[in-house]
Design a protein around this motif. Sequence first.
Motif: not given
Length: 336
Positions: A69-73, A124-126
């Motif tokens: 389901h998810c990618e790194r980060g 948001d990139v944060h």
Amino acid sequence: MIDFRSDTVTKPTTAMREAIANAEVGDDVYGDDPTVNSLEAMAAEMYGFDGALFTSSGTQANLLALMAHCERGDEYICGQQAHNYKFEGGGAAVLGSIQPQPLTNQADGSILLTDIQAAIKPDDVHFARTQLLSLENTIGGKVLPQAYLAQAQTLAFDNKLKIHLDGARVANAAVAQNIAIADITQYFDSVSICLSKGLCAPVGSLLLGDERLIHKARRWRKMLGGGMRQAGILAAAAKLAITDQVDRLAIDHDNARYLAECLSELDEFEIDLTQVQTNMLFAEVKQDVDIKHIATELKSLGILISPGSTLRLVTHADIRRADIDTFIAKLKGLLA
């Protein structure tokens, strides 16, 4: 031994042992094991998914779901008491570079929907990207209500999240509510189902999802060393787990309630009988009770428990009503 530590200690049934001995097998990594293929197709149809993947454990099935389901980060939201957060070695973070966002589990095992909504990160990139909501049913032996699952699914959909179920004991949840397992799994994009707990299979879990997710999970399974060869000998028992062993879980639930009632009569323990919903019970041990010593003495008498200030006891296929009577009698003797 009379073993109350967990339902993971169940032994395979006679029918399972016979099925194992006679299983038709092939190389599952090549996709050639007919018994594994049959199990996966049967499970997908039973529980309403495009596909299924037979895995070696519930920990592996949950990890594969998170990594598919998810990618790194990325981030997944779960409960503080969630097994795939607290008890699976930090695999999502270590192997998937996926950040868990654990939230407080309420007394009934649920996570407040308002807490989930507040925890979803803005674009948001944060921030890590919130991609997945993961729930568990049962959790601590308690059943999440169907209405809650429907609300959680809607919340996930409205926020463009996927939703995963750690269904290690989802069969217990279904039996406790007198519904089909598919009635629970309908609310999720992926589900893991453990076959080696109350369902008595010696090894294995299933991961269910759509075609894309199962394809990704199969690749991750190979990378993690989970590709098995003549796995049909295990799948043969797994097929019996999901066809023959579900309904009998009601006996385990009855035995857990009986055990809880017996313990509630002892002054040395406090137990909330309303919280005994399936095959698990939790009893608070009074401070003046040396539960570790009692556990050692019980072991010498052929009874196994996991000592702690909160005593968790689990009933299963290898626990009979007479075993509970034996345990209570021995326990009373040691307390005296």
